[in-house]
Scaffold this motif. Structure first.
Motif, short mmCIF file in Angstrom:
data_model
loop_
_atom_site.label_atom_id
_atom_site.label_comp_id
_atom_site.label_asym_id
_atom_site.label_seq_id
_atom_site.Cartn_x
_atom_site.Cartn_y
_atom_site.Cartn_z
N HIS A 306 0.77 -1.29 -0.09
CA HIS A 306 0.21 0.22 0.27
C HIS A 306 0.95 1.13 0.44
CE1 HIS A 306 -3.02 2.34 1.43
NE2 HIS A 306 -2.48 2.78 2.14
N ALA A 307 0.66 1.88 -0.60
CA ALA A 307 1.21 3.31 -1.09
C ALA A 307 0.70 4.48 -0.36
CB ALA A 307 1.14 4.14 -2.50
N LYS A 308 1.64 4.86 1.04
CA LYS A 308 0.62 5.24 2.33
C LYS A 308 1.00 7.53 2.29
CE LYS A 308 0.40 5.23 7.49
NZ LYS A 308 -0.99 5.00 7.62
N THR A 309 1.89 6.94 2.12
CA THR A 309 2.17 8.55 2.07
C THR A 309 3.07 9.15 0.83
OG1 THR A 309 4.41 8.72 3.11
CG2 THR A 309 2.62 8.44 3.97
N LEU A 310 2.42 10.61 0.09
CA LEU A 310 3.02 11.09 -0.92
C LEU A 310 3.59 12.67 -0.10
CD1 LEU A 310 3.44 10.64 -3.58
CD2 LEU A 310 1.41 11.22 -4.36
N GLY A 311 4.26 12.92 -0.47
CA GLY A 311 5.50 14.20 -0.32
C GLY A 311 5.53 15.05 -1.30
N PHE A 312 5.41 16.26 -1.71
CA PHE A 312 6.13 17.14 -2.81
C PHE A 312 5.66 18.42 -2.85
CE2 PHE A 312 1.98 15.69 -4.21
CZ PHE A 312 0.56 16.99 -4.42
N ASP A 317 3.23 27.19 -6.73
CA ASP A 317 4.18 28.02 -5.38
C ASP A 317 4.97 27.35 -4.56
OD1 ASP A 317 1.97 26.55 -3.64
OD2 ASP A 317 0.79 27.76 -3.10
N GLU A 318 5.18 25.96 -4.55
CA GLU A 318 6.71 25.75 -3.83
C GLU A 318 6.11 25.17 -2.71
OE1 GLU A 318 9.42 24.69 -5.62
OE2 GLU A 318 8.69 25.53 -7.68
N ARG A 319 5.05 25.14 -2.24
CA ARG A 319 4.53 25.17 -1.15
C ARG A 319 5.04 23.19 -0.25
NH1 ARG A 319 -0.05 25.47 -2.95
NH2 ARG A 319 -2.18 24.00 -2.63
N GLU A 320 5.17 23.31 0.36
CA GLU A 320 5.25 21.75 0.63
C GLU A 320 3.71 20.76 0.84
OE1 GLU A 320 7.64 19.95 0.71
OE2 GLU A 320 9.12 21.39 0.72
N MET A 321 3.70 19.54 0.01
CA MET A 321 2.05 19.58 -0.16
C MET A 321 3.33 17.58 0.24
SD MET A 321 0.12 21.97 -1.08
CE MET A 321 -1.31 20.28 -2.77
N PHE A 322 1.83 17.07 1.32
CA PHE A 322 2.10 15.68 1.85
C PHE A 322 0.56 15.06 2.13
CE2 PHE A 322 2.12 12.50 5.78
CZ PHE A 322 3.19 11.88 5.06
#
Length: 347
Positions: A306-312, A317-322
């Protein structure tokens, strides 16, 4: 002039390719759109200009405009998609589990058993068929060059569940593709594997490439004589007697990387019928135990991954997404069943 290519890091077959062109010392000044027409087979000047505008072309690491003059000793990087053409996608009303959406991207909770995009033997019922229908319901005049050519920058396998990001604009696709290439994407997977993993945590370093006899299978090559570099970090979350729950963090991403790497260290994913995890690999010889495992395989008839987390970083606007997802019901039920087995130890 020299050229080289590299594939977009991701779990399944690469959908973007990075082509690197190094110009000769004596290269005469020439507009980059004209220069690339002679290097990219079948590309029109209009498509090249669209790609340059979207940021899919860089020169010496910098984005340029179509009238930029290519000269000697320059490094040009072009991101080109291997995703299906929009003509291959038939919009279909399909259930989509959308975790997040804005004007630039979508985050999807891909369900187990759903193929991501059309291909051999799967021309309908895929995630992209559903996405095409969904987006065209929103905007009947959607520019077909955006869908799905710029949409899919990575994928997860049919029988893997979890988080997937799709770009809704060319700019977003370019930005996300570069983050994948630079290993800036955060991806953690949860897997149930056969056996009691010896170390509480560790790192697997072994090239991953196609099996040289069975082309549909992939294999680990620790000496690096075949395949592409692959690095997986793992951490034990819970020990359940004959199986172990682990977290896997991808530093690179190759086809079947987690499945191949865990098998390489002797811990095939539970239920993985491609790599032999759908039969008893650890445990007793008792009939009741065999029945127990068969029941587990009925509960979760796929690789327990299971692909549980994804961050980029957001493309605009370059804000961190998680993003983080709970385990799907089949894996939850499977793990709970093994927990009860460990507690009872009657079979």
């Amino acid at each position: 002039m020299t050229e080289e290519t590299d594939l977009l890091p991701e779990e399944g077959e690469a959908l973007y390719e990075r082509q690197v062109i190094k110009t000769d010392k004596g290269q005469e000044p020439l507009r980059i759109d004209k220069f690339l027409m002679g290097r990219i087979e079948g590309a029109t000047r209009n498509k090249i200009q669209q790609g340059i505008e979207a940021g899919l072309v860089t020169v010496n690491g910098q984005q340029v405009k179509s009238n930029f003059k290519v000269k000697g000793n320059m490094e040009i990087i072009i991101f080109t998609t291997n995703a299906p053409d929009e003509s291959d996608i038939t919009p279909e009303p399909l259930p989509l589990h959308i975790v997040y959406e804005d004007d630039s991207l979508m985050i999807i909770d891909k369900q187990p058993g759903m193929v991501v995009h059309p291909g051999s033997g799967n021309y309908s019922g895929t995630l992209l068929n559903g996405i095409a229908y969904y987006l065209r319901q929103q905007n009947p005049h959607l520019d077909e060059s955006v869908l799905p050519r710029y949409g899919l920058v990575h994928r997860i396998d049919k029988n893997t569940s979890g988080l997937l990001v799709l770009a809704k604009t060319a700019k977003a696709a370019s930005h996300l593709a570069k983050q994948f290439f630079n290993h800036d994407i955060q991806r953690n997977y949860i897997a149930l594997v056969w056996g009691d993993v010896e170390q509480d945590e560790g790192t697997i370093v072994a090239h991953v490439g196609r099996n040289q006899r069975f082309r549909k299978l992939f294999e680990a090559y620790p000496d690096g004589e075949h395949g592409k570099e692959a690095i997986t970090h793992y951490k034990v979350l819970e020990r359940l007697n004959y199986v172990t729950l682990v977290q896997c963090k991808l530093e690179t991403g190759r086809t079947h990387q987690i499945r191949v790497h865990m098998k390489h260290i002797g811990h095939t994913l539970f239920g993985d019928n491609t790599y032999g995890g759908d039969k008893i690999l650890k445990g007793t010889v008792f009939t009741k135990y065999k029945q127990f495992v068969d029941n587990c395989l009925e509960i979760c008839p796929r690789q327990a991954l299971h692909a549980k987390t994804l961050g980029f970083r957001h493309p605009e606007d370059e804000r961190e997404m998680f993003f983080e997802l709970e385990l799907p019901d089949d894996m939850k039920t499977l793990i709970d069943k093994w927990r009860r087995y460990v507690q009872n130890k009657t079979i």
